[in-house]
Design a protein around this motif. Structure first.
Motif, short mmCIF file in Angstrom:
data_model
loop_
_atom_site.label_atom_id
_atom_site.label_comp_id
_atom_site.label_asym_id
_atom_site.label_seq_id
_atom_site.Cartn_x
_atom_site.Cartn_y
_atom_site.Cartn_z
N MET A 68 2.59 2.98 -0.49
CA MET A 68 2.47 3.02 0.97
C MET A 68 3.58 2.19 1.60
O MET A 68 3.80 1.04 1.22
N ILE A 69 4.28 2.76 2.55
CA ILE A 69 5.34 2.06 3.28
C ILE A 69 4.85 1.73 4.67
O ILE A 69 4.36 2.61 5.39
N VAL A 70 4.95 0.46 5.06
CA VAL A 70 4.52 0.02 6.39
C VAL A 70 5.72 -0.56 7.12
O VAL A 70 6.40 -1.45 6.61
N LYS A 71 5.97 -0.05 8.32
CA LYS A 71 7.03 -0.58 9.18
C LYS A 71 6.40 -1.18 10.43
O LYS A 71 5.61 -0.49 11.11
N ILE A 72 6.72 -2.43 10.72
CA ILE A 72 6.21 -3.12 11.92
C ILE A 72 7.39 -3.31 12.87
O ILE A 72 8.32 -4.07 12.58
N LEU A 73 7.37 -2.59 13.97
CA LEU A 73 8.48 -2.60 14.92
C LEU A 73 8.09 -3.43 16.14
O LEU A 73 7.08 -3.16 16.80
N GLY A 74 8.90 -4.44 16.43
CA GLY A 74 8.62 -5.31 17.56
C GLY A 74 9.59 -6.46 17.58
O GLY A 74 10.60 -6.47 16.88
N GLN A 75 9.29 -7.47 18.38
CA GLN A 75 10.16 -8.63 18.52
C GLN A 75 9.37 -9.89 18.22
O GLN A 75 8.15 -9.85 18.04
N ASN A 76 10.08 -11.03 18.18
CA ASN A 76 9.41 -12.28 17.86
C ASN A 76 9.38 -13.26 19.04
O ASN A 76 8.97 -14.40 18.88
N GLU A 77 9.82 -12.79 20.21
CA GLU A 77 9.74 -13.61 21.42
C GLU A 77 9.20 -12.76 22.57
O GLU A 77 9.65 -11.63 22.78
N PHE A 78 8.24 -13.34 23.30
CA PHE A 78 7.61 -12.63 24.42
C PHE A 78 7.48 -13.58 25.60
O PHE A 78 7.47 -14.80 25.44
N ILE A 79 7.38 -13.01 26.79
CA ILE A 79 7.18 -13.79 28.01
C ILE A 79 5.69 -14.02 28.21
O ILE A 79 4.89 -13.08 28.08
N LYS A 80 5.32 -15.25 28.53
CA LYS A 80 3.91 -15.55 28.75
C LYS A 80 3.34 -14.69 29.88
O LYS A 80 4.00 -14.46 30.89
N GLY A 81 2.11 -14.23 29.68
CA GLY A 81 1.45 -13.43 30.70
C GLY A 81 1.76 -11.95 30.63
O GLY A 81 1.22 -11.18 31.42
N THR A 82 2.64 -11.55 29.70
CA THR A 82 2.95 -10.12 29.54
C THR A 82 2.34 -9.62 28.24
O THR A 82 2.11 -10.40 27.31
N PRO A 83 2.06 -8.33 28.14
CA PRO A 83 1.43 -7.79 26.93
C PRO A 83 2.33 -7.95 25.70
O PRO A 83 3.56 -7.87 25.79
N ILE A 84 1.69 -8.16 24.55
CA ILE A 84 2.38 -8.20 23.27
C ILE A 84 2.35 -6.79 22.70
O ILE A 84 1.27 -6.22 22.48
N ASN A 85 3.50 -6.20 22.47
CA ASN A 85 3.58 -4.80 22.03
C ASN A 85 4.24 -4.69 20.66
O ASN A 85 5.27 -5.33 20.40
N TYR A 86 3.62 -3.88 19.83
CA TYR A 86 4.20 -3.53 18.53
C TYR A 86 3.98 -2.04 18.28
O TYR A 86 3.13 -1.41 18.92
N ARG A 87 4.71 -1.51 17.33
CA ARG A 87 4.48 -0.15 16.85
C ARG A 87 4.43 -0.21 15.34
O ARG A 87 5.37 -0.69 14.69
N ILE A 88 3.32 0.27 14.77
CA ILE A 88 3.12 0.26 13.33
C ILE A 88 3.30 1.68 12.81
O ILE A 88 2.68 2.63 13.32
N VAL A 89 4.15 1.86 11.80
CA VAL A 89 4.39 3.16 11.20
C VAL A 89 4.00 3.08 9.73
O VAL A 89 4.47 2.20 8.99
N VAL A 90 3.13 4.01 9.29
CA VAL A 90 2.65 4.03 7.91
C VAL A 90 3.02 5.37 7.28
O VAL A 90 2.73 6.44 7.83
N GLN A 91 3.67 5.29 6.09
CA GLN A 91 4.11 6.50 5.38
C GLN A 91 3.71 6.44 3.91
O GLN A 91 3.52 5.36 3.34
N ASN A 92 3.63 7.63 3.31
CA ASN A 92 3.40 7.73 1.88
C ASN A 92 4.70 7.38 1.15
O ASN A 92 5.75 7.98 1.42
N GLN A 93 4.62 6.45 0.24
CA GLN A 93 5.82 5.97 -0.43
C GLN A 93 6.48 7.04 -1.29
O GLN A 93 7.71 7.08 -1.41
#
Length: 282
Positions: free
Chosen positions: A1-26
């Motif tokens: 199983m391949i998992v990709k976590i797309l996002g950043q490591n810095e966010f502005i306080k009070g704003t939503p934390i957003n990520y995109r998770i992609v899961v594939q068959n290896q």
């Protein structure tokens, strides 16, 4: 199983934390549908669930959650489970202040006994709306590092705050640091305090136009006259141009001499571009 976590490591306080998770068959690289995605906040050995969802038919899961404004750093734990496997991932993110504060004074240099007028404008990112009713602390340090002033105010409905500080007749000369503190974030500005003598002549600057565009040719005249009515004949002239980026930076220097009537004509070609200010969204 391949998992990709797309996002950043810095966010502005009070704003939503957003990520995109992609899961594939290896083996086949095909997307995995209905893989379970769980995100938790790790604090003092405990975990608090922030998000729970599943991937869609494209193997993707959009993540959206919020964190308290009093958190500076957050340790996140990702757990992804599907029919063919399980994967875990830990990361640390930073939550940065969402405030943008401008600190200005009425002039850059003062004499003993004069009053320093100080104003701030605070905006909340990313919408750049006014920071209303928040605590803002003003501090002033003299050239030797002594704290000579401190006052707590609240920003008004327009996100502004204003104070004035009267310099004593006997003070330490040099650079004074003016500081504004909002939600733990410090903004500083330096002004000079020293004795200076007012000029004995008047300088009048006149340009061909009232405003110019980048890359245009600017021409103008300087008229230098003593206050008692005579021209400053053959006086040395030095014109320094500045551009604004992070701060004011020297762009060019124009030097010459007045004629016998105290007049000096200059011309200068402006740079091809200027950097926009954040307040005006560039």
């Amino acid at each position: 199983m391949i998992v990709k976590i797309l996002g950043q490591n810095e966010f502005i306080k009070g704003t939503p934390i957003n990520y995109r998770i992609v899961v594939q068959n290896q083996k086949t690289n095909e997307p995995i549908k209905d893989a379970k995605v769980k995100i938790s906040l790790k604090t003092e050995g405990r975990e608090k669930e922030l998000f729970n969802g599943v991937t869609d038919r494209s193997g993707s899961c959009r993540v959206d959650f919020n964190l308290p404004d009093d958190i500076e750093n957050a340790d996140l734990h990702f757990e992804i489970v599907s029919d063919i496997g399980r994967d875990e991932y830990d990361t640390n993110i930073k939550l940065l202040s969402g405030n943008l504060t401008y600190l200005v004074t009425d002039k850059p240099i003062y004499q003993p006994g004069q009053t320093i007028h100080i104003r701030t404008l605070s905006l909340r990112k990313p919408e750049l709306c006014a920071v209303e009713g928040d605590d803002l602390t003003f501090e002033i340090e003299d050239s030797k590092g002594n704290k000579v002033f401190k006052k707590l105010l609240k920003t008004d409905d327009f996100g502004t705050a204003y104070i004035q500080f009267l310099l004593a007749d006997e003070v330490n000369f040099g650079d004074y640091t003016i500081r504004a503190i909002l939600a733990g974030e410090k903004i500083e500005k330096t002004v000079k305090v020293e004795k200076y003598v007012l000029p004995k002549f008047r300088i009048t600057l006149k340009t061909e136009k009232e405003f110019y565009l980048p890359g245009e040719h600017m021409t103008g005249d300087i008229d230098v006259q003593y206050f008692f009515g005579k021209p400053v004949a053959y006086g040395k002239v030095k014109i320094t141009t500045y551009k604004y980026d992070i701060g004011f930076q020297k762009e060019a220097v124009i030097e010459g001499k007045c004629d016998k009537n105290g007049m000096y004509h200059f011309d200068y070609t402006l740079p091809d571009y200027f950097v926009g200010e954040p307040l005006e969204k560039a």
